[in-house]
Design an enzyme around this catalytic site. Structure first.
Site, short mmCIF file in Angstrom:
data_model
loop_
_atom_site.label_atom_id
_atom_site.label_comp_id
_atom_site.label_asym_id
_atom_site.label_seq_id
_atom_site.Cartn_x
_atom_site.Cartn_y
_atom_site.Cartn_z
N SER A 74 -53.06 18.80 84.71
CA SER A 74 -52.18 18.21 83.71
C SER A 74 -52.73 18.40 82.29
CB SER A 74 -51.97 16.72 84.03
OG SER A 74 -50.93 16.17 83.27
N ASP B 20 -42.15 18.23 90.67
CA ASP B 20 -42.83 17.65 89.50
C ASP B 20 -41.80 17.22 88.45
OD1 ASP B 20 -44.47 17.04 87.32
OD2 ASP B 20 -45.88 18.64 87.78
#
Length: 443
Positions: free
Chosen positions: A242, A387
């Protein structure tokens, strides 16, 4: 099919006019809280903390100005654009003239009025418990190291491969140590491994300096200072998740001659082909909408500095109270580390890392990737097809601009389960990547 269409229409309606009305009220609330926090800062600390409601040319003391994100100052706010901020700027001077601040300080802190003021580690709105301020005794990041025993290293003549793990937003080194580390071998038939899992600056048990802007450069320099230099790393691999991907890419680019491979998981990649990538990143990762709830909360925390500080005041400053409540409600004696890590930051570190790394880092990522590819560094990227935090388009856009990057879409996984639900497989893939990244051929 009909149900899906109906759901999409409902979401569209919710994110229409009601969304505009709610965020208009948030504009007003954030302006009001700007005044409130300026006043409270004067009372509690004898000075008003600077915020980003002002134009950067009016107020910035950061030497590395180019590493500040445009999103800090260009966030649209109806009341700021209308010039209402002038009153907030004059508030400290007004309250001092009429003596309100002095009166309240004498009433609230009668024993400290004659003492010389000094800079404290944390703001009054941050938690001051022993755990949260333990970092004041060090100027380096908290680093968890997993490696073979000294005796094994001395006996073995096998080469040592170093790997640096970088976590994402609102996480810590435990994201790796409690999951993937269990499946990573310290030694294989031909190689010894040394793993470094870090707590990024402002997160976990690492320092959280109140004066820091938590820029991409500061994050990279702290990793260099805490891991690379003390351990004399002349070669290493990078694994990041991330937000950590942006930092990991920047770190690898700085040491492109030393890095052997880079493994990225769910990287928030936004091409900077036309400039303005920072603002584009904010519009994507924190689009103003009411549904789903996670997106609404993200938008609220990313667009509104003072509302975000208020949320941190309620939850992060009083995290011990909330932890006790959760333990009672869930009948748990120990909470998952993910919950504990969620409050291990200050508003300063969370707010600035979000803007200066996730958004501001977007304008540097293309340059860093080009450096790595020219240096022959193997780059492997993976993301879950479910996601909702980082759009799957980020993966395809990166592949489209940099064909040399190897990408993989993992079916049925989201932003975190792409690792958590397949830890053993993920660890095996990493070992395979490291084993095939021994030699680099510069492009």
């Amino acid at each position: 099919m009909i149900t899906s269409s109906f759901s999409e229409k409902c979401t569209s309606v919710i994110n229409g006019a009601p969304s505009w009305a709610v965020f208009f009220l948030f504009d007003l609330l954030d302006y009001f809280l700007c005044i409130v926090f300026r006043f409270l800062d004067e009372v509690m600390e004898e000075k008003s903390e600077s915020c980003h409601c002002n134009n950067p040319r009016e107020k910035t003391h950061f030497a590395e100005y180019e590493f500040l994100s445009e999103t800090l100052y260009r966030r649209r706010n109806v009341f700021r654009q209308a010039g209402f901020l002038r009153f907030a700027n004059k508030l400290p001077e007004i309250t001092k003239k009429i003596g309100i601040v002095t009166f309240l300080r004498k009433f609230l802190f009668p024993h400290t009025m004659n003492k010389v003021s000094h800079e404290v580690a944390n703001r009054w709105s941050d938690c001051g418990c022993k755990t949260c301020v333990s970092w004041i005794n060090t100027d380096k990041l908290n680093v968890i190291v997993k490696q073979p025993s000294i005796s094994d290293l001395s006996i073995s003549n096998k080469p040592v491969e170093n790997v640096i793990f970088v976590h994402g937003f609102l996480a810590s080194s435990s994201f790796w140590t409690n999951t993937v580390f269990k499946y990573l071998p310290e030694t294989t038939e031909g190689t010894n491994y040394r793993f470094f899992a870090i707590d990024l600056l402002g997160f976990g048990d690492s320092p959280k300096p109140r004066a820091s802007q938590y820029s991409l450069k500061e994050h990279v320099e702290m990793i260099e200072k805490s891991v690379i230099l003390p351990n004399n790393l002349t070669s290493f691999h990078v694994v990041a998740h991330s937000m950590g991907c942006i930092i990991g890419i920047a770190l690898a680019a700085k040491f492109s001659d030393s890095v052997k491979s880079v493994a990225l998981v769910a990287p928030p990649y936004f091409a900077d082909s036309k400039g303005g990538a920072s603002c584009a990143a904010l519009d994507v990762v924190a689009k103003k909408k009411l549904w789903p709830p996670a997106s609404f909360f993200t938008a609220m925390m990313c667009w509104y500095e003072h509302i975000g500080r208020g949320v941190c005041l309620v939850f992060c400053r009083h995290h011990r109270t909330w932890e006790r409540i959760i333990k009672i409600v869930t009948w748990r004696r120990k909470l998952p580390t993910a919950i504990m890590d969620f409050t291990k930051h200050t508003h300063q570190s969370g707010w600035h890392s979000m803007h200066n790394v996730i958004c501001g880092g977007a304008k540097f990522t293309d340059k860093h990737l080009e450096t790595l590819i020219k240096s022959g560094v193997k780059i492997n990227v993976m993301q879950g097809d479910k996601d909702v935090v980082v759009p799957i388009d980020c993966l395809s856009n990166m592949k489209g601009k940099f064909p040399a990057v190897e990408v993989e879409v993992i079916a049925g996984t989201d932003h975190s389960t792409v690792i958590m639900s397949r830890r053993e497989v993920f660890a095996a893939n990493l070992v395979s990547l490291w084993a095939t990244s021994e030699k680099k051929q510069k492009v």
